[in-house]
Enzyme design. Structure first.
Site, PDB file in Angstrom:
ATOM      1  N   HIS A 120       0.834  -1.207   0.000  1.00  0.00           N
ATOM      2  CA  HIS A 120       0.000   0.000   0.000  1.00  0.00           C
ATOM      3  C   HIS A 120       0.872   1.261   0.000  1.00  0.00           C
ATOM      4  O   HIS A 120       1.909   1.310   0.675  1.00  0.00           O
ATOM      5  CB  HIS A 120      -0.894  -0.020   1.253  1.00  0.00           C
ATOM      6  CG  HIS A 120      -1.944   1.042   1.261  1.00  0.00           C
ATOM      7  ND1 HIS A 120      -1.849   2.172   2.049  1.00  0.00           N
ATOM      8  CD2 HIS A 120      -3.113   1.146   0.587  1.00  0.00           C
ATOM      9  CE1 HIS A 120      -2.923   2.916   1.861  1.00  0.00           C
ATOM     10  NE2 HIS A 120      -3.704   2.323   0.981  1.00  0.00           N
ATOM     11  N   SER A 323      -9.360 -14.519  -1.207  1.00  0.00           N
ATOM     12  CA  SER A 323      -9.537 -13.080  -1.373  1.00  0.00           C
ATOM     13  C   SER A 323     -10.878 -12.739  -2.030  1.00  0.00           C
ATOM     14  O   SER A 323     -11.278 -13.384  -3.002  1.00  0.00           O
ATOM     15  CB  SER A 323      -8.402 -12.528  -2.240  1.00  0.00           C
ATOM     16  OG  SER A 323      -8.610 -11.150  -2.448  1.00  0.00           O
TER      17      SER A 323
HETATM   18  C1  LIG Z   1      -3.101  -3.518   2.161  1.00  0.00           C
HETATM   19  C2  LIG Z   1      -3.496  -2.196   2.740  1.00  0.00           C
HETATM   20  N1  LIG Z   1      -2.773  -1.676   3.733  1.00  0.00           N
HETATM   21  C3  LIG Z   1      -3.097  -0.503   4.308  1.00  0.00           C
HETATM   22  C4  LIG Z   1      -4.184   0.210   3.888  1.00  0.00           C
HETATM   23  C5  LIG Z   1      -4.533   1.503   4.555  1.00  0.00           C
HETATM   24  O1  LIG Z   1      -5.609   1.284   5.411  1.00  0.00           O
HETATM   25  P1  LIG Z   1      -6.518   2.503   5.935  1.00  0.00           P
HETATM   26  O2  LIG Z   1      -7.171   3.086   4.722  1.00  0.00           O
HETATM   27  O3  LIG Z   1      -7.459   1.844   6.885  1.00  0.00           O
HETATM   28  O4  LIG Z   1      -5.603   3.460   6.603  1.00  0.00           O
HETATM   29  C6  LIG Z   1      -4.984  -0.284   2.852  1.00  0.00           C
HETATM   30  C7  LIG Z   1      -6.143   0.468   2.355  1.00  0.00           C
HETATM   31  O5  LIG Z   1      -6.701   0.235   1.342  1.00  0.00           O
HETATM   32  C8  LIG Z   1      -4.633  -1.516   2.269  1.00  0.00           C
HETATM   33  O6  LIG Z   1      -5.339  -2.046   1.260  1.00  0.00           O
END
Ligand SMILES: Cc1ncc(COP(=O)(O)O)c(C=O)c1O
Length: 389
Positions: A120, A323
């Site tokens: 991300h 998934s």
């Molecule tokens: C794999 C992954 N990690 C982290 C995040 C970030 O999460 P948040 O939007 O709850 O901060 C996301 C959001 O889409 C995600 O898909």
């Protein structure tokens, strides 16, 4: 002073957008199949969970007891106990990831964070913010970390303690990094267990993999040091939130007594929402484990039906086993914008959450449009091709 007519109208317009879009989010992971109306009465109070829920607070309007129940539930889900681990309700997955990286940096101040290309985008922000060295590891075409590439990078940086940022479900493709492979490579290169840290980013799939029949490795019993999950994604909360859990041997190191709140603190933020623990708590307490499992099974089943339907019409859609994310070639901009589908490079995806299994009408409408567009593209291609003699 009451709001002006124009301002009231703006709120009405916003309300209309929310009502229309509420259950239609197919491109982003957001569960909306909840009913928290019995918690509305708490919106009139300035509830604040500042500090550590496990310690008495000088601010009485808190939901610490509920937060403890929530933390206990996630401890069970991720195979640990309150004796071994500590955690808290965050503002979302990003805060949990930052907390994991912060603990890792406290443990290994000159460590090196390794995360895959498919990670991300917030993780790049986090490593810059925390000023930690990092290496981006290649991913394979299905979004999983390339373990040979990881091993090479580990060898090149042998003098730095590795901090592995593992994906338990990548954002776009839903890929799950193999914790066993990662640990094997670490051992092969010569790091023993006390010389590295593993954080698991389970933002979306953290509410899925514990409920599948043959789960991949994702939890403390598989060797992680910390894990972060979003509350508003597959669980469902009207206010973004999440949960982070980490081994106590790490969190104890960042606990400080704060005179102003008359309590110790080891969270990242100061004031914290007292409402979000209530939403998570209500979800946990009002659904049996069997129905949580069924809800996940329904999402995965529908995701598989989507893959089959798109494939039957010539669209090369696919998904990872555990998934709810269905990946397919990026459609026209007009189409992905119209339906708020998430896109990256040449791909787009649809994510199946609880509300879509309850009412798949919108999903079918989007699939029909995808199929129609694909068909007309194919026809154009055929018409454009020269006829061979
Ligand atoms: C794999 C992954 N990690 C982290 C995040 C970030 O999460 P948040 O939007 O709850 O901060 C996301 C959001 O889409 C995600 O898909």
């Amino acid at each position: 002073m009451p709001l002006s007519y124009d301002d009231t109208q703006r709120l009405r317009d916003l309300y209309k957008v929310c009502v229309e879009s509420q259950h239609q989010m197919l491109g982003y992971p957001v569960a909306t199949d909840y009913d928290y109306r019995d918690l509305w009465s708490f919106f009139q109070f300035s509830i604040n969970n500042v500090g550590d829920w496990a310690e008495p607070s000088n601010y009485p309007m808190n939901t610490f007891e509920f937060e403890q129940d929530v933390v206990e539930y996630f401890c069970r889900l991720y195979h640990t106990t309150l004796d071994e681990a500590w955690g808290y309700v965050t503002n979302g997955g990003t805060e949990g990831n930052m907390y994991g990286c912060y603990l890792a940096r406290e443990r290994f101040p000159s460590g090196m964070v390794y995360f895959s290309q498919e990670t991300h985008y917030s993780v790049m922000k986090i490593v810059r913010f925390l000023n930690i060295d990092y290496q981006v590891v290649a991913s394979n075409s299905r979004g999983e970390m390339d373990y040979d590439a990881l091993e090479c990078l580990l060898k090149e940086n042998i003098d730095k303690s590795p901090i592995i940022f593992a994906n338990i479900g990548t954002t776009m493709l839903g890929a799950i990094d193999d914790l066993q492979q990662i640990q094997r490579r670490l051992e092969k290169v010569g790091f023993d267990r006390e010389q590295y840290y593993i954080h698991a980013d389970a933002a979306c799939h953290g509410m899925i993999v514990p409920y599948v029949d043959n789960p991949p490795m994702f939890s403390f019993k598989h060797g992680i040091d910390s894990i972060s999950v979003s509350g508003h994604k597959m669980l469902g909360s009207p206010i973004p939130c999440g949960m982070v859990l980490a081994l106590k041997k790490h969190t104890d190191k960042v606990s400080h007594q704060i005179e102003y709140i008359a309590a110790p603190d080891k969270t990242l933020s100061g004031s914290r929402s007292g409402l979000t623990p209530l939403f998570l708590w209500k979800f946990i307490r009002s659904t049996s484990e069997q129905s949580k499992k069924q809800r996940v099974a329904d999402c995965l089943q529908l995701a598989q039906e989507v893959v089959i339907k798109l494939n039957q019409h010539g669209i090369s859609a696919w998904r990872h086993n555990n998934s709810p994310i269905v990946v397919f070639p990026k459609p026209s901009e007009q189409l992905w914008r119209k339906h708020h589908l998430a896109v990256a490079k040449n791909t787009a995806h649809i994510i199946i959450a609880g509300q879509t299994t309850a009412n798949p009408n919108r999903l079918h409408q989007v699939l029909d449009e995808l199929i129609k567009e694909h068909r007309s593209l194919m026809t154009e291609k055929c018409v454009g091709e020269p006829v061979m003699a």
